[in-house]
Design a protein around this motif. Structure first.
Motif, PDB file in Angstrom:
ATOM      1  N   GLU A 281       0.828  -1.209   0.000  1.00  0.00           N
ATOM      2  CA  GLU A 281       0.000   0.000   0.000  1.00  0.00           C
ATOM      3  C   GLU A 281       0.862   1.259   0.000  1.00  0.00           C
ATOM      4  O   GLU A 281       0.521   2.260  -0.634  1.00  0.00           O
ATOM      5  N   TYR A 282       1.978   1.225   0.716  1.00  0.00           N
ATOM      6  CA  TYR A 282       2.886   2.384   0.700  1.00  0.00           C
ATOM      7  C   TYR A 282       3.454   2.594  -0.703  1.00  0.00           C
ATOM      8  O   TYR A 282       3.593   3.737  -1.162  1.00  0.00           O
ATOM      9  N   ILE A 283       3.809   1.485  -1.364  1.00  0.00           N
ATOM     10  CA  ILE A 283       4.373   1.605  -2.710  1.00  0.00           C
ATOM     11  C   ILE A 283       3.343   2.197  -3.663  1.00  0.00           C
ATOM     12  O   ILE A 283       3.638   3.124  -4.429  1.00  0.00           O
ATOM     13  N   LYS A 284       2.123   1.698  -3.618  1.00  0.00           N
ATOM     14  CA  LYS A 284       1.081   2.178  -4.526  1.00  0.00           C
ATOM     15  C   LYS A 284       0.744   3.649  -4.298  1.00  0.00           C
ATOM     16  O   LYS A 284       0.376   4.363  -5.230  1.00  0.00           O
ATOM     17  N   GLU A 285       0.876   4.094  -3.068  1.00  0.00           N
ATOM     18  CA  GLU A 285       0.501   5.464  -2.733  1.00  0.00           C
ATOM     19  C   GLU A 285       1.633   6.465  -2.898  1.00  0.00           C
ATOM     20  O   GLU A 285       1.392   7.634  -3.207  1.00  0.00           O
ATOM     21  N   ARG A 286       2.892   6.032  -2.707  1.00  0.00           N
ATOM     22  CA  ARG A 286       3.959   7.023  -2.540  1.00  0.00           C
ATOM     23  C   ARG A 286       5.134   6.890  -3.498  1.00  0.00           C
ATOM     24  O   ARG A 286       5.984   7.775  -3.543  1.00  0.00           O
ATOM     25  N   VAL A 287       5.202   5.791  -4.249  1.00  0.00           N
ATOM     26  CA  VAL A 287       6.353   5.568  -5.125  1.00  0.00           C
ATOM     27  C   VAL A 287       5.903   5.639  -6.584  1.00  0.00           C
ATOM     28  O   VAL A 287       4.910   5.024  -6.969  1.00  0.00           O
ATOM     29  N   TYR A 288       6.658   6.408  -7.376  1.00  0.00           N
ATOM     30  CA  TYR A 288       6.377   6.580  -8.795  1.00  0.00           C
ATOM     31  C   TYR A 288       7.463   5.884  -9.616  1.00  0.00           C
ATOM     32  O   TYR A 288       8.593   5.708  -9.147  1.00  0.00           O
ATOM     33  N   PHE A 289       7.111   5.522 -10.832  1.00  0.00           N
ATOM     34  CA  PHE A 289       8.025   4.790 -11.712  1.00  0.00           C
ATOM     35  C   PHE A 289       7.948   5.387 -13.114  1.00  0.00           C
ATOM     36  O   PHE A 289       6.900   5.878 -13.528  1.00  0.00           O
ATOM     37  N   THR A 290       9.059   5.349 -13.841  1.00  0.00           N
ATOM     38  CA  THR A 290       9.055   5.870 -15.205  1.00  0.00           C
ATOM     39  C   THR A 290       9.159   4.724 -16.202  1.00  0.00           C
ATOM     40  O   THR A 290       9.613   3.630 -15.872  1.00  0.00           O
ATOM     41  N   THR A 291       8.751   5.012 -17.428  1.00  0.00           N
ATOM     42  CA  THR A 291       8.604   3.931 -18.396  1.00  0.00           C
ATOM     43  C   THR A 291       9.913   3.440 -18.984  1.00  0.00           C
ATOM     44  O   THR A 291      10.040   2.261 -19.308  1.00  0.00           O
ATOM     45  N   GLN A 292      10.880   4.308 -19.168  1.00  0.00           N
ATOM     46  CA  GLN A 292      12.104   3.893 -19.852  1.00  0.00           C
ATOM     47  C   GLN A 292      13.076   3.253 -18.869  1.00  0.00           C
ATOM     48  O   GLN A 292      13.312   3.821 -17.789  1.00  0.00           O
ATOM     49  N   PRO A 293      13.611   2.074 -19.155  1.00  0.00           N
ATOM     50  CA  PRO A 293      13.385   1.264 -20.346  1.00  0.00           C
ATOM     51  C   PRO A 293      12.161   0.357 -20.156  1.00  0.00           C
ATOM     52  O   PRO A 293      12.192  -0.576 -19.353  1.00  0.00           O
ATOM     53  N   ILE A 294      11.103   0.644 -20.883  1.00  0.00           N
ATOM     54  CA  ILE A 294       9.874  -0.118 -20.738  1.00  0.00           C
ATOM     55  C   ILE A 294      10.136  -1.579 -21.108  1.00  0.00           C
ATOM     56  O   ILE A 294      10.825  -1.870 -22.091  1.00  0.00           O
ATOM     57  N   GLU A 295       9.647  -2.496 -20.295  1.00  0.00           N
ATOM     58  CA  GLU A 295       9.815  -3.914 -20.612  1.00  0.00           C
ATOM     59  C   GLU A 295       9.056  -4.243 -21.906  1.00  0.00           C
ATOM     60  O   GLU A 295       7.985  -3.695 -22.166  1.00  0.00           O
ATOM     61  N   GLU A 296       9.604  -5.131 -22.698  1.00  0.00           N
ATOM     62  CA  GLU A 296       9.032  -5.459 -23.995  1.00  0.00           C
ATOM     63  C   GLU A 296       8.835  -6.967 -24.132  1.00  0.00           C
ATOM     64  O   GLU A 296       9.568  -7.656 -24.846  1.00  0.00           O
ATOM     65  N   PRO A 297       7.840  -7.520 -23.439  1.00  0.00           N
ATOM     66  CA  PRO A 297       7.586  -8.961 -23.557  1.00  0.00           C
ATOM     67  C   PRO A 297       7.126  -9.329 -24.960  1.00  0.00           C
ATOM     68  O   PRO A 297       6.607  -8.488 -25.704  1.00  0.00           O
ATOM     69  N   GLY A 298       7.309 -10.603 -25.303  1.00  0.00           N
ATOM     70  CA  GLY A 298       6.889 -11.053 -26.624  1.00  0.00           C
ATOM     71  C   GLY A 298       5.406 -10.877 -26.864  1.00  0.00           C
ATOM     72  O   GLY A 298       4.970 -10.664 -27.993  1.00  0.00           O
TER      73      GLY A 298
END
Length: 357
Positions: A281-298
């Motif tokens: 819950e702390y992560i969902k509320e307080r931590v942000y993430f950026t897209t690069q390098p966005i994972e590229e699954p098959g």
């Protein structure tokens, strides 16, 4: 301004790397005692791993003797205008190495000079530019002072430090940094690339990888360490207004870490009595993430599932990593993001976090 090729109405790039055009340009902002060292050695932090594709894009060369990312006008034309960005967050490149320099006084002087140079030479160059206050986390009180010094200057929207460190970022020695950031209403961001360099520890718990690819693949492990530490050490309870940004660390590792933390919390919560809710819950509320390098699954829908499992649709922000070799243009990232959350990821979440507009 060129029209964007995505369907988002607002696009914000949260990770543009800028550099000083000429080494001597920093001298007016640097105490004279450090001039010779700066002109001779620069940051003084070498890179032990060889990248066969380089680190900087060759097509981003400004053509004036500087390295890619060193000319504001080129970034405006080649990046902001080309893709129709509403804002671009400037995160110094080599200046981020200073927290892993063995001399904290030199590190403090160099990051302060970069911040002043950002205020004078970069932020006025285009109204879409916003800046990050680079700080030396090896000297937490000096870092806190630097945040207080620069936070009131126009255009600065966060503090930033490298993700390489000798101790995980939840530990108490770093708390003056978070107190200053909270006091000034700024997020704290971290950025990779310095793991295993300078006076930081080895880039993996088992030591040093052999080659650049191996080193680059495992960088998210350090982000797992810091996020785990921030939550378990109670940083988000102690500083209820603090927001933390994990730039360029990926997102696919998040669900597994959240599940493991929540599972262990059920049996081990007595060792972290300050936690008032499950770690995820702390992560969902307080931590942000950026897209690069966005994972590229098959199968692209697998990435959609990861984002859904993590529950971070309000915490992911587009980043390009311009002008690095693994640059992600906005149209490519937008096509990989579920349509329902695309406008948030491409610009909305950053607009809210950084209080833009």
């Amino acid at each position: 301004m060129h029209a964007t090729t995505t369907t988002a109405t607002t696009i914000v790039d949260t990770d543009i790397h800028n550099e000083v055009l000429r080494q001597e340009d920093l001298l007016p902002y640097l105490p004279e005692a450090w001039h010779r060292q700066w002109m001779t050695a620069g940051t003084g932090i070498g890179m032990p791993y060889y990248s066969p594709v380089g680190v900087l894009r060759r097509d981003a060369d400004p053509g004036n003797g500087g390295v890619p990312g060193s000319d504001p006008g080129v970034i405006v034309r080649d990046h902001l205008d080309r893709y129709g960005f509403r804002y671009g967050i400037l995160n110094w490149g080599r200046a981020l190495e200073m927290p892993i320099h063995p001399d904290p006084d030199y590190g403090n002087a160099v990051v302060s000079a970069h911040n002043e140079y950002m205020a004078d030479a970069w932020l006025p160059a285009d109204p879409r530019f916003r800046g990050s206050i680079v700080v030396n986390h090896a000297d937490p009180q000096a870092a806190a002072n630097e945040i207080d010094r620069m936070a009131g200057r126009p255009g600065f929207v966060q503090a930033i430090m490298c993700s390489a460190a000798r101790l995980p970022f939840g530990q108490r020695c770093y708390h003056p940094i978070y107190e200053a950031a909270e006091r000034n209403g700024l997020p704290v961001a971290i950025h990779p690339g310095t793991e295993g360099r300078g006076v930081s520890g080895a880039p993996t718990p088992s030591g040093y990888p052999t080659r650049y690819m191996e080193w680059h693949n495992i960088l998210p492990a350090n982000y797992m360490t810091h996020v785990n530490s921030l939550v378990c050490e109670g940083v988000f309870e102690k500083f209820p207004g603090l927001k933390f940004v994990c730039i360029e660390g990926g997102v696919s590792w998040l669900p597994a870490l959240m599940w493991r933390m929540d599972k262990n919390y059920k049996g081990l919560r007595s060792s972290a009595p300050w936690l008032k809710k499950p770690p995820s819950e702390y992560i969902k509320e307080r931590v942000y993430f950026t897209t690069q390098p966005i994972e590229e699954p098959g199968m692209p829908e697998h990435l959609h599932s990861i984002l859904d499992m993590a529950g971070i649709e309000d915490r992911v922000m587009y980043s390009s990593d311009y002008p690095h070799w693994d640059f992600d243009p906005p149209n490519v990232v937008a096509s990989a993001i579920p349509r329902a959350i695309r406008s948030k990821v491409m610009g909305g979440n950053a607009m809210e976090l950084y209080r833009l507009e």
